[in-house]
Design an enzyme around this catalytic site. Structure first.
Site, PDB file in Angstrom:
ATOM      1  N   TYR A  10     -34.395  65.505  77.105  1.00 12.60           N
ATOM      2  CA  TYR A  10     -33.658  64.850  76.014  1.00 12.60           C
ATOM      3  C   TYR A  10     -34.608  64.393  74.915  1.00 12.60           C
ATOM      4  O   TYR A  10     -34.376  64.635  73.730  1.00 12.60           O
ATOM      5  CB  TYR A  10     -32.836  63.675  76.556  1.00 12.60           C
ATOM      6  N   VAL A  11     -35.695  63.744  75.307  1.00 10.02           N
ATOM      7  CA  VAL A  11     -36.619  63.205  74.302  1.00 10.02           C
ATOM      8  C   VAL A  11     -37.434  64.330  73.669  1.00 10.02           C
ATOM      9  O   VAL A  11     -37.523  64.448  72.438  1.00 10.02           O
ATOM     10  CB  VAL A  11     -37.555  62.146  74.948  1.00 10.02           C
ATOM     11  N   THR A 124     -41.523  56.776  79.081  1.00  6.74           N
ATOM     12  CA  THR A 124     -41.498  55.340  79.366  1.00  6.74           C
ATOM     13  C   THR A 124     -42.329  55.073  80.617  1.00  6.74           C
ATOM     14  O   THR A 124     -42.082  55.666  81.672  1.00  6.74           O
ATOM     15  CB  THR A 124     -40.036  54.884  79.584  1.00  6.74           C
ATOM     16  N   ASN A 214     -34.715  48.042  77.203  1.00  2.00           N
ATOM     17  CA  ASN A 214     -33.696  48.607  78.093  1.00  2.00           C
ATOM     18  C   ASN A 214     -33.134  47.546  79.034  1.00  2.00           C
ATOM     19  O   ASN A 214     -31.935  47.532  79.319  1.00  2.00           O
ATOM     20  CB  ASN A 214     -34.258  49.797  78.863  1.00  2.00           C
ATOM     21  N   ARG A 259     -37.349  33.643  73.081  1.00  2.00           N
ATOM     22  CA  ARG A 259     -38.798  33.569  73.075  1.00  2.00           C
ATOM     23  C   ARG A 259     -39.230  32.951  74.404  1.00  2.00           C
ATOM     24  O   ARG A 259     -38.714  31.899  74.774  1.00  2.00           O
ATOM     25  CB  ARG A 259     -39.215  32.647  71.930  1.00  2.00           C
ATOM     26  N   PHE A 262     -40.117  27.346  77.823  1.00  2.00           N
ATOM     27  CA  PHE A 262     -39.752  26.586  79.005  1.00  2.00           C
ATOM     28  C   PHE A 262     -38.269  26.762  79.309  1.00  2.00           C
ATOM     29  O   PHE A 262     -37.534  27.431  78.582  1.00  2.00           O
ATOM     30  CB  PHE A 262     -40.110  25.110  78.792  1.00  2.00           C
ATOM     31  N   GLY A 265     -32.044  23.257  79.298  1.00  3.62           N
ATOM     32  CA  GLY A 265     -31.534  22.032  79.919  1.00  3.62           C
ATOM     33  C   GLY A 265     -30.580  21.358  78.966  1.00  3.62           C
ATOM     34  O   GLY A 265     -29.984  21.997  78.107  1.00  3.62           O
ATOM     35  N   CYS A 268     -25.327  20.285  77.867  1.00  3.59           N
ATOM     36  CA  CYS A 268     -24.276  21.303  77.719  1.00  3.59           C
ATOM     37  C   CYS A 268     -24.527  22.582  78.507  1.00  3.59           C
ATOM     38  O   CYS A 268     -23.668  23.021  79.275  1.00  3.59           O
ATOM     39  CB  CYS A 268     -24.105  21.656  76.245  1.00  3.59           C
ATOM     40  N   ARG A 331     -30.706  14.016  79.508  1.00  6.31           N
ATOM     41  CA  ARG A 331     -29.869  14.533  80.598  1.00  6.31           C
ATOM     42  C   ARG A 331     -30.196  15.991  80.897  1.00  6.31           C
ATOM     43  O   ARG A 331     -30.198  16.839  80.016  1.00  6.31           O
ATOM     44  CB  ARG A 331     -28.387  14.384  80.237  1.00  6.31           C
TER      45      ARG A 331
END
Ligand SMILES: NC(=O)c1ccc[n+]([C@@H]2O[C@H](COP(=O)([O-])OP(=O)(O)OC[C@H]3O[C@@H](n4cnc5c(N)ncnc54)[C@H](O)[C@@H]3O)[C@@H](O)[C@H]2O)c1
Length: 441
Positions: A10-11, A124, A214, A259, A262, A265, A268, A331
């Site tokens: 394909y590629v 890949t 992917n 990104r 950490f 939290g 919500c 919280r």
């Protein structure tokens, strides 16, 4: 240019035909004689919109020729694209057998050949493959050194089956990973007319970008499907819901939250994800991906604790405590969970957060912190004291004030656990890097 394309699946088939149509002289190679025969007759070996017409035109132009093995014609090329398959092995690893074999054959072909071809890996492969697997094979088999006898780079391919010719001419971007300038310039020149940003990066980064893209696409499909499955049993139109979700271009379809840093939290995200999972459980709908999100988040907090502990010192400074900068909401803040864990293990913590003042906390927020870190008042202090105290400093948010304080800190042997991305290329972290024994995240 004279270009070889090794592997005409394909590629490779799309690449070879499009390059010939662009006016280059292309030699395509595939072990599969039936593909070679078809292409030689001007017939596309795969069903792809527009490919048959392009193949016939390229074949008629006389710029396209084919063979079933790497030979001398490859060695005189300016560019060699490697597009062989890297299928899954039974354990999930990518099989690199074909890539290794082609590297060996190319190396041998280059041994006594003139010229200085640039070899572009488009299959890949896992990060590190081009530099640590393909390069040594090429160097040994050719008796030449990279950047002396040949150029080497990795260029991920972003075409999708079904629209591959269109995608070839309209890629999201052109990314090239290389250790030196020449391969980058050659590929830049080749694809100069494409309407896409050209980005040069390190080879492993370019290799990882393809896997990340992917994986991201797979996550998007599964996310939408899990919303759809749950929506159906709740009598909600999941397609309309996702259409509306996608209309938010500031938080949803955007770079927001994408990104490494950490854990999430706050009041919500954890609460509402739990509510969604509860609804799914009550209605016997399995949502394994959403279920895994909480596990992944907890693991990330554990990972931060492991980084702190790895440095051996018990004196820890923590910059940031609330769940995100600019709020005093504690919280379910992952930094509170981390602090609570370290205090429980006997670490001596000092914490600075400009937005958190005990005197101003109230309601559920106050109750939460009184339950998790009852002695917060004794360890909450200012930024210089946190830097003075910490032999390991956990950076939970970045600001010019934080970077400057870290660069002035007294204990130059300290380690920084960078949860906020102060060590990223665009931030002025050079002074911090020089001042500290190490930055990890
Ligand atoms: N298919 C896609 O949409 C797509 C998109 C982007 C990237 N990729 C990646 O590109 C690579 C190729 O994918 P594909 O879908 O074209 O694979 P494919 O299986 O369709 O084609 C691979 C071709 O390589 C040939 N080959 C194998 N060993 C060879 C050798 N030693 N010499 C010459 N030819 C040889 C095979 O006969 C086959 O025709 C893979 O790593 C894949 O992950 C694929």
């Amino acid at each position: 240019m004279k270009i070889s394309v090794v592997g005409l699946g394909y590629v490779g088939a799309v690449t070879a035909v499009c390059l010939a149509d662009d006016g280059h002289e292309v030699f395509g190679i595939d072990l599969d004689q039936s593909k070679v025969d078809l292409l030689t007759r001007g017939q596309a070996p795969i069903i792809e919109e527009g490919l048959q017409e392009l193949t016939a035109r390229a074949a008629a132009s006389g710029r396209l020729s084919f063979g079933n093995q790497v030979d001398d014609r490859v060695a005189v090329c300016d560019l060699i694209f490697v597009c062989v398959g890297t299928p899954s092995a039974p354990n999930g690893a990518q099989s690199l057998v074909a890539v290794e074999r082609v590297a060996e054959e190319l190396g041998k072909a280059l041994r006594n050949a003139p010229g200085f071809p640039v070899i572009v890996i488009r299959s890949t492969v896992p990060p590190g493959t081009t530099d640590t697997l393909i390069r040594p094979i090429l160097e040994r088999a050719s008796g030449r050194k990279v950047n002396e006898g040949f150029g080497l780079c990795f260029q991920p391919e972003f075409l999708r089956e079904g629209s591959s010719v269109r995608d070839y001419y309209n890629p999201p971007f052109t990314i090239v990973g290389a250790q030196s300038e020449r391969p980058i310039q050659v590929v830049r020149q080749l694809f100069a007319k494409l309407p896409a940003d050209f980005i040069a990066t390190s080879t492993p980064n370019a290799e990882m970008v393809k896997l990340a893209c992917n994986a991201f696409h797979a996550v998007k499909v599964s996310f939408a499907n899990e919303i759809g499955r749950l929506g159906r049993v709740l009598g909600v139109d999941g397609r309309e819901v996702m259409d509306l979700v996608c209309r938010d271009k500031s938080l949803n379809i955007s770079t927001a939250y994408l990104r490494p840093g950490f854990a999430y939290g706050g009041s919500c995200l954890p609460k509402d994800l739990r509510a969604l999972l509860h609804l799914a459980k009550r209605n016997d709908v399995d949502l394994p991906m959403m279920l895994g999100v909480g596990t992944s988040n907890s693991l990330h907090i554990e990972h931060a604790a492991t980084l702190v502990k790895a440095h051996g010192s018990r004196k820890v400074g923590m910059i940031g405590l609330s769940f995100k900068p600019g709020t005093d909401d504690l919280r379910e803040s992952p930094l509170v969970t981390l602090a609570e864990h370290l205090i429980g293990k006997g670490y001596q913590l000092r914490i600075y957060d400009p937005a958190v003042s005990l005197a101003r906390l109230m309601g559920a927020n106050k109750r939460y912190i009184e339950q998790t870190i009852p002695h917060l008042g004794e360890i909450l202090t200012d930024l210089p004291q946190v830097c003075e105290h910490g032999e390991v400093i956990v950076v939970g948010f970045k600001s010019p004030e934080v970077t400057a304080a870290l660069a002035r800190a007294r204990t130059p042997r300290s380690y920084v656990v960078d949860l906020a991305g102060i060590d990223s290329r665009e931030s002025p972290a050079g002074a911090v890097r020089e001042h500290y024994a190490g930055i990890c995240w």
